[in-house]
Design an enzyme around this catalytic site. Sequence first.
Site, PDB file in Angstrom:
ATOM      1  N   ASP A  16       0.824  -1.213   0.000  1.00 40.32           N
ATOM      2  CA  ASP A  16       0.000   0.000   0.000  1.00 40.32           C
ATOM      3  C   ASP A  16       0.860   1.266   0.000  1.00 40.32           C
ATOM      4  O   ASP A  16       1.980   1.271   0.524  1.00 40.32           O
ATOM      5  CB  ASP A  16      -0.915  -0.018   1.239  1.00 40.32           C
ATOM      6  CG  ASP A  16      -2.080   0.941   1.096  1.00 40.32           C
ATOM      7  OD1 ASP A  16      -2.318   1.443  -0.019  1.00 40.32           O
ATOM      8  OD2 ASP A  16      -2.755   1.206   2.108  1.00 40.32           O
ATOM      9  N   ASN A  18       1.188   3.440  -2.931  1.00 46.53           N
ATOM     10  CA  ASN A  18       1.696   3.871  -4.247  1.00 46.53           C
ATOM     11  C   ASN A  18       1.226   5.278  -4.612  1.00 46.53           C
ATOM     12  O   ASN A  18       2.004   6.100  -5.101  1.00 46.53           O
ATOM     13  CB  ASN A  18       1.203   2.918  -5.341  1.00 46.53           C
ATOM     14  CG  ASN A  18       1.769   1.526  -5.205  1.00 46.53           C
ATOM     15  OD1 ASN A  18       2.635   1.278  -4.373  1.00 46.53           O
ATOM     16  ND2 ASN A  18       1.281   0.611  -6.019  1.00 46.53           N
ATOM     17  N   ARG A  29      -0.610   9.319 -10.046  1.00 46.52           N
ATOM     18  CA  ARG A  29      -0.678   8.091  -9.234  1.00 46.52           C
ATOM     19  C   ARG A  29      -0.042   6.896  -9.944  1.00 46.52           C
ATOM     20  O   ARG A  29       0.566   6.037  -9.328  1.00 46.52           O
ATOM     21  CB  ARG A  29      -2.137   7.766  -8.893  1.00 46.52           C
ATOM     22  CG  ARG A  29      -2.758   8.712  -7.880  1.00 46.52           C
ATOM     23  CD  ARG A  29      -4.212   8.342  -7.626  1.00 46.52           C
ATOM     24  NE  ARG A  29      -4.351   7.016  -7.032  1.00 46.52           N
ATOM     25  CZ  ARG A  29      -4.217   6.758  -5.726  1.00 46.52           C
ATOM     26  NH1 ARG A  29      -3.981   7.737  -4.885  1.00 46.52           N
ATOM     27  NH2 ARG A  29      -4.345   5.535  -5.271  1.00 46.52           N
ATOM     28  N   HIS A  33       2.371   3.388  -8.987  1.00 48.62           N
ATOM     29  CA  HIS A  33       2.111   1.973  -9.260  1.00 48.62           C
ATOM     30  C   HIS A  33       3.283   1.347 -10.023  1.00 48.62           C
ATOM     31  O   HIS A  33       3.669   0.211  -9.767  1.00 48.62           O
ATOM     32  CB  HIS A  33       0.822   1.805 -10.063  1.00 48.62           C
ATOM     33  CG  HIS A  33      -0.405   2.237  -9.312  1.00 48.62           C
ATOM     34  ND1 HIS A  33      -0.653   1.842  -8.013  1.00 48.62           N
ATOM     35  CD2 HIS A  33      -1.451   3.031  -9.667  1.00 48.62           C
ATOM     36  CE1 HIS A  33      -1.803   2.371  -7.611  1.00 48.62           C
ATOM     37  NE2 HIS A  33      -2.299   3.100  -8.588  1.00 48.62           N
ATOM     38  N   GLU A  63     -12.533  -4.360  -3.972  1.00 47.42           N
ATOM     39  CA  GLU A  63     -13.037  -2.989  -3.765  1.00 47.42           C
ATOM     40  C   GLU A  63     -12.305  -1.969  -4.664  1.00 47.42           C
ATOM     41  O   GLU A  63     -12.827  -0.889  -4.928  1.00 47.42           O
ATOM     42  CB  GLU A  63     -12.878  -2.570  -2.299  1.00 47.42           C
ATOM     43  CG  GLU A  63     -13.826  -3.278  -1.344  1.00 47.42           C
ATOM     44  CD  GLU A  63     -13.455  -4.732  -1.060  1.00 47.42           C
ATOM     45  OE1 GLU A  63     -12.266  -5.091  -1.209  1.00 47.42           O
ATOM     46  OE2 GLU A  63     -14.348  -5.529  -0.709  1.00 47.42           O
ATOM     47  N   LEU A 127      10.077 -20.718  -5.181  1.00 50.11           N
ATOM     48  CA  LEU A 127       9.194 -19.799  -4.463  1.00 50.11           C
ATOM     49  C   LEU A 127       7.773 -19.978  -4.982  1.00 50.11           C
ATOM     50  O   LEU A 127       7.536 -19.941  -6.198  1.00 50.11           O
ATOM     51  CB  LEU A 127       9.651 -18.350  -4.701  1.00 50.11           C
ATOM     52  CG  LEU A 127       8.724 -17.255  -4.165  1.00 50.11           C
ATOM     53  CD1 LEU A 127       8.684 -17.283  -2.632  1.00 50.11           C
ATOM     54  CD2 LEU A 127       9.177 -15.880  -4.655  1.00 50.11           C
ATOM     55  N   ARG A 184       2.107  -4.796   6.165  1.00 49.69           N
ATOM     56  CA  ARG A 184       1.380  -3.760   5.421  1.00 49.69           C
ATOM     57  C   ARG A 184       2.199  -2.483   5.463  1.00 49.69           C
ATOM     58  O   ARG A 184       2.605  -2.039   6.542  1.00 49.69           O
ATOM     59  CB  ARG A 184      -0.016  -3.499   5.989  1.00 49.69           C
ATOM     60  CG  ARG A 184      -0.759  -2.452   5.140  1.00 49.69           C
ATOM     61  CD  ARG A 184      -2.199  -2.267   5.495  1.00 49.69           C
ATOM     62  NE  ARG A 184      -2.823  -1.366   4.513  1.00 49.69           N
ATOM     63  CZ  ARG A 184      -4.077  -1.399   4.121  1.00 49.69           C
ATOM     64  NH1 ARG A 184      -4.900  -2.297   4.625  1.00 49.69           N
ATOM     65  NH2 ARG A 184      -4.559  -0.539   3.230  1.00 49.69           N
ATOM     66  N   GLU A 203       1.064 -13.041  12.533  1.00 47.49           N
ATOM     67  CA  GLU A 203       1.664 -11.856  13.161  1.00 47.49           C
ATOM     68  C   GLU A 203       1.646 -10.715  12.139  1.00 47.49           C
ATOM     69  O   GLU A 203       2.018 -10.909  10.982  1.00 47.49           O
ATOM     70  CB  GLU A 203       3.116 -12.142  13.582  1.00 47.49           C
ATOM     71  CG  GLU A 203       3.253 -13.191  14.659  1.00 47.49           C
ATOM     72  CD  GLU A 203       2.584 -12.789  15.973  1.00 47.49           C
ATOM     73  OE1 GLU A 203       2.485 -11.581  16.256  1.00 47.49           O
ATOM     74  OE2 GLU A 203       2.148 -13.705  16.700  1.00 47.49           O
TER      75      GLU A 203
END
Length: 238
Positions: A16, A18, A29, A33, A63, A127, A184, A203
Site C-alpha cells: 500500500d 503507491n 498516481r 504503481h 473494492e 518460491l 502492510r 503476526e
Amino acid sequence: MAETISLPKHIAVIMDGNGRWAQKKGLPRFAGHKKGAEALALFLNEVQKLNIKYVTVFAFSSENWSRPKEEILALMNLLRQTLKENIIKADQNNIKYNFIGNLDKINKDILEQIRLLEEKTANKNGLFFNIALSYGGREEIIFATKKIAEKVKNNKLNINEISEDIFAQNLYNPGQPYPDLLIRTSGEKRISNFLLWQLAYTEMVFLDTLWPDFSAKDLDMAIIEFQKRERRFGSLKG
Ligand code: IPE
Ligand code: IPE
Ligand code: MG
C-alpha cells in the site's frame, strides 16, 4: 540482519501507498504503481535470498474496482506489461506463479497471459508466489461456501463432515501453510478484506514506508519484529 533461524515460511504483503508516494513527488498516481511494481521485483529477489518458500501479495482488491476508470486502466496496462516480462523471464528463475481472486472480472487477454504464466511455471518449486488480483477475503469465503454447498447438494459431502480442514480445502489456494507474517506498508493498520480466513493467527507488522520505497532493510525490520513476537495460538506460554 535478521537471524536465519525461525524465519517466516509464508509472508503476505499488502503493498500500500503507491498513490501517496507519487503525490509526494508531484507525479501522477500511475507513477507510484509503476515504481511499486519495481519494488515488488526487488522484494521477490530478497525473499528468494532468504529461502522463504511462500509469498502472497495483494495486487488489486475487489473494492479497488470502485476506483476511477483511468486508474484501473493504467493498473491493468501495467499488469499486462509485467505479465509479458515475467513470461519471458519464466525459464530463468524458480518461481511458481499462482493468481487468486475473482478473475472472471479480468480482461480476457490478460487472463490468457495469467494462465500462460501459471502453466509455464507449474513445475517450479523454489518460491510459491501467489498474487491476489480482484481479490476479496469475503468473496473467497463465499466461493468456498458455494463449493461446499454444491458437494452437500450432490451427496458428495455430509454436513457433519464440514470441518476447518474441509473448509480450507475449498478456498482459492488450498494446500499451502497460512501466512505467519503479514506486512502492510504506508502506515495504515487494517486488513482491507485480505485473506480473512488465513490471517487468523498471523503476526502483523505495519510499516510507515510507502510501498514504492520498500527495500531489503524494511523486509529485515519486519522479520526482526516477527522474531520478537511470542506466538501462542491460544495456549499458555511455555
Ligand atoms: C496500493 O497503493 C496499490 C493498489 C491498491 C492497487 P494505493 O493505490 O492504495 O496507494 P495509496 O494508498 O492511495 O497511497
Ligand atoms: C488494499 O489497499 C489493496 C491493495 C494494496 C491492493 P487499499 O489502498 O485499497 O485499502 P484501503 O482502501 O486503504 O483500505
Ligand atoms: Mg491504498
